[in-house]
Structures are given as C-alpha cells and as structure tokens.
Write an enzyme that holds these catalytic residues in place. Structure first.
Site: not given
Length: 498
Positions: A139, A141, A198-201, A205, A232, A466
C-alpha cells in the site's frame, strides 16, 4: 578436516576461525595470538608462527536468525573458497539488522565445508521451507506514504538474501487488494504466502478476496502475513511479537503456517470476512474519528480515547450474544484447556481435493435479517462506552485488549465497558490494557462468544471492522473455526495469555 558439525576457516584478514554447529546456534570462535598475530596457516595464506599463546573470542548466531549460507569461489587463480553467511542481528526488543559475514576456506576442505554448509542450512530452516514464493502487496499510501521506500530498503534485501521469489504489486485504490486476490489465476499454486506491506486494511481485503474465490476452501490455506507499514499493524504484532520491519521480514522468511479462526459478518444484504476486530463506541470513534491525527501514528488512538473518556461518551445499543464462557474463571479455564490444542499446525496429509470443494462455510445462525435465536442473551443499554470484540490478543503494539484470545478456539473475545463507571476508573482500566491487566477488573465484562449481534440506537456514529469503516447499521458476527491461515513466527500468537 574437522567434521560435518564444525569447520575451520579464516577471516578476510587471515584470523583463524572455528565454526561449530551447536544445538540452537552457530558458534564462531575467533583465535588470536598473544602478540595480536593470526594463528595457523593454509595453502593459500602465508603461515604465521603458531607457538604463541592464543586467546579466543566467541560469537554466536541463533539458527532462526540465519538467512542463508553458501560456499563459492573466493578469488580467481587461487584455491580459496568463500563461506558467506547472511543473517540478522536481533536485539532483545526484537529489532533486527541485516548483516553478512564472510570466511575464507582452503580448497582442500571443500567437501567437508559443503557438508557443513548444508547442515547449517538444514538447521536454519528446520521448521519451514526455503526460498518461499511471495506475493507482496504494497500500500504505497501506508506508513505516511513511506511503505514502498521502507520495503525496498529494509525488506527486499532480506528476501533477496533468502532466495525468495518476490512478486510486488502496489495497490492503487481502496479494495484493489481484494479484487486482485479474488481474480488472480492459479494463486493457490503460485505462492507460499501473501505478504501485506501495509496496515491492517490490506489483510482485511486479502481475506475477503480469498472468500470470494470459487475454491475458497483451498484459497484460505494460502498463509497471510504482514510487514508493518501502516498506522495499525496488529496482525504483525500478534504473529511476530514486534512491529519492527526487518524482524517482521525475517519472520516471514522463517514463518510457519498455522490455521486460525475467521468470522463472517453480515450487514444489510452483504456478507464479509473479518479476521481481527469489531468495534462500536469509544474504540471505533478513536479508530475512525481520528483520521486527521494520522501523523501521530499509533498514538492517535490513545489521545482520542482519553478525549472521549473525559467527555463521558455514551453509545446506546442492543447487544445479543451467544455466550460460551461468561465468568472470568470460566474464560481463564477455557484458555488453559484450549492453549495446547492451538499449538497444532496443518496436517499436510489433508485431502487437497476435499478442501478445494468447500466454499465459504454456511452461516449457522443466519444473517442480520433473521430473528435473534432464542438462546442468545440480550443486553439493552443506553450507557455503553465500549463494545469491542477481537480474534487476536493485540489490537496494537501497546494494547493487549484480548489477552485470552487464541488462534483457533472457536470463539470471539468480547469486552463491554459502561460509561457509568467513574472516569478515573475507566482511564485506569485502559492504562492497564497495555499489559492485559484489565482482564481482572470487576468493572468490565469479558466474554467468550461464538456469535453476536449489535443494533445501534443512535442515528449516526462509527463501526470499525478490522480498522475499516462500515455503515452505522446493525450487524451480526459468527466464528468459523480454523478457516484461515497465517504465517506465524513460532506457530502461535505472541502474547502472554491469562
């Protein structure tokens, strides 16, 4: 010749070294003469008088930290070979630094040294496979926009040293990772793990993308893990015990797949998969209502929480739960009984065709649109402060919110806190969350449940699934035992338990 468990070599400045394979680590003994000269000789290095008194300096490298070892030609037109060892220096706080040591070996010792090198590699990869095939989803971003640079600088050199095959894809929009995983051809055969940089997003997904595949039962056996590059990073903290990027990368190289429970969430006419947590109240507000504070990193959650505690925020709702263990003693007993079962790993003998034939499991308790089952407990409250349900112990590196959570006990851990509790008491409880000491507080409700429903009574607010924002409407959750797979550092969660 010394033997397969040890070999004699020399540093690049010709100091004599003995490398020995001990039970848990590689022992490296550097020998020096009393005058500071090197000791010993071999055919391609000038001999030094070895009659002087010698001293030895010891170093050791735990096998888990060794990434690769190989023997290759050292110099043209010589009989020298070079033994190169790539590894991570790991500190007590589980922060790692990539390093490399090289040693010269006489050509006459080649056969013995090759056997030693292979024995070292077998110990280094005793519990996992070498040369993992990794799908890395970045990610760009995440991590204040630095995820790509951090991956290239801190993770890729370790993957390259481990001879991992790495396919990198940068996500371009919200939901991109889900679309990629849902539609990627041959995913189950192409990769040994899906790595979320990434984070937890992105893990959220990925699990939802796996759930949408035609052969979801087989797809869910592809391990998912995380390189901490977001605000996160709970998945990484639970699987690795650290949010240090190099150490998380090492743990990906050495990680072992374990089955974990996942949950289905129904809201409206839609069904989702959730792997980490579901929240309404102060926690959701702090997670989603502090987007303007992302520059603070994980600290934004703490600051937002204190602000809401002081304002005595209330979140009226109806909570319906199917409780398995209600008292603290029941929860603790269940944890101890299930803990040993949760150390089991996958049985590779499982019939792959039988697994592949399974799609996403059916819902045992219906959807949010069905009546609440009669055996569920209904809690009506107008003063709820925190509704927080979790499938993993750590919600961040400083929040051990669910200390009794296990990878696959078939339950969600649920915490309810009322706003009627004095503000200082609430702050004390939340301060104790860092070490999981809030578990014993009489002011909170801590349940193990296998299904529940939440119906908000306010007109607006936040629901966090999440860490992702969902519609502020009723939702229902139930657990699917051992549905998913993650890549764990040791085979279980990195938490002290209860």
């Amino acid at each position: 010749m010394v033997g397969i468990n040890s070999t004699v070599a020399y540093t690049l400045d010709h100091k004599r070294v003995v490398l020995t394979l001990e039970e848990r680590f590689l022992l490296i003994d550097y020998e020096y003469s009393s005058s500071g000269s090197t000791l010993g000789c071999f055919s391609s290095v000038a001999c030094i008088n070895s009659s002087f008194h010698s001293s030895i300096r010891h170093e050791s490298i735990v096998y888990y930290n060794i990434i690769w070892a190989e023997l290759a030609s050292a110099r043209a037109q010589t009989q020298l070979l070079c033994l190169r060892i790539d590894y991570c220096i790991v500190k007590n706080d589980l922060k790692a630094t990539f390093s490399r040591s090289s040693f010269l070996v006489d050509g006459s010792e080649e056969q013995n040294c090759r056997a030693f090198t292979e024995a070292l590699m077998n110990r280094a990869y005793r519990n996992t496979i070498r040369c993992k095939r990794l799908l890395v989803l970045i990610n760009p971003f995440g991590g204040q926009g630095k995820a790509t640079d951090r991956f290239l600088k801190l993770s890729l050199p370790i993957f390259d040293a481990a001879r991992c095959h790495v396919d990198q894809i940068k996500t371009e929009y919200k939901g991109h990772a889900m679309d990629l995983i849902e539609n990627m051809e041959g995913l189950e055969d192409r990769y040994d793990a899906i790595v979320c940089c990434s984070g937890d997003g992105i893990p959220h997904e990925v699990f939802n993308g796996l759930s949408k595949r035609k052969n979801a039962g087989l797809a869910f056996r592809v391990p998912v893990c995380q390189l901490p590059c977001g605000s996160g990073n709970a998945l990484c903290v639970n699987l690795v015990g650290s949010n240090d990027l190099p150490f998380a990368t090492l743990s990906t190289v050495k990680g072992v797949p374990i089955p974990v429970d996942l949950c289905s969430l129904t809201q409206g006419d839609k069904r989702y998969v959730t792997f980490l947590s579901q929240a309404l109240g102060m926690i959701a507000d702090c997670d989603l209502g502090t987007e303007n504070m992302r520059w603070m990193g994980e600290s934004r959650f703490t600051v937002g929480l204190v602000m809401r505690v002081l304002s005595r925020a209330k979140y009226p709702c109806e909570v319906s739960v199917r409780i398995a263990h209600e008292s603290r003693s029941q929860v603790r007993r269940a944890y101890q009984e299930d803990k040993s079962k949760n150390h089991e790993r996958y049985d590779d003998s499982v019939d792959a065709e039988a697994v592949a034939s399974r799609s996403l499991p059916s819902l045992r308790y219906g959807t949010i649109n069905d009546p609440v089952p009669e055996d569920w407990k209904i809690i009506n409250t107008s003063t709820l402060a925190i509704f927080y349900a979790g499938k993993m112990p750590w919600m961040s590196s400083d929040a051990l919110f669910f200390p009794a959570a296990l990878p696959r006990d078939g339950y969600v851990d649920l915490v309810l806190i009322d706003s009627a509790i004095p503000r200082l008491e609430v702050l004390s409880i939340l301060l104790n969350v860092q070490e999981g000491k809030h578990f014993d507080s009489k002011q909170i409700h801590y349940y193990k449940v296998d299904a529940y429903r939440v119906t908000p009574k306010a007109h607006s607010g936040f629901i966090s699934i999440d860490g992702e924002k969902f519609d502020f409407t009723p939702f229902q959750v139930e657990v699917h035992p051992s549905l998913g797979t993650v890549l764990s550092r040791t085979g279980f969660y990195q938490a002290p338990g209860v």
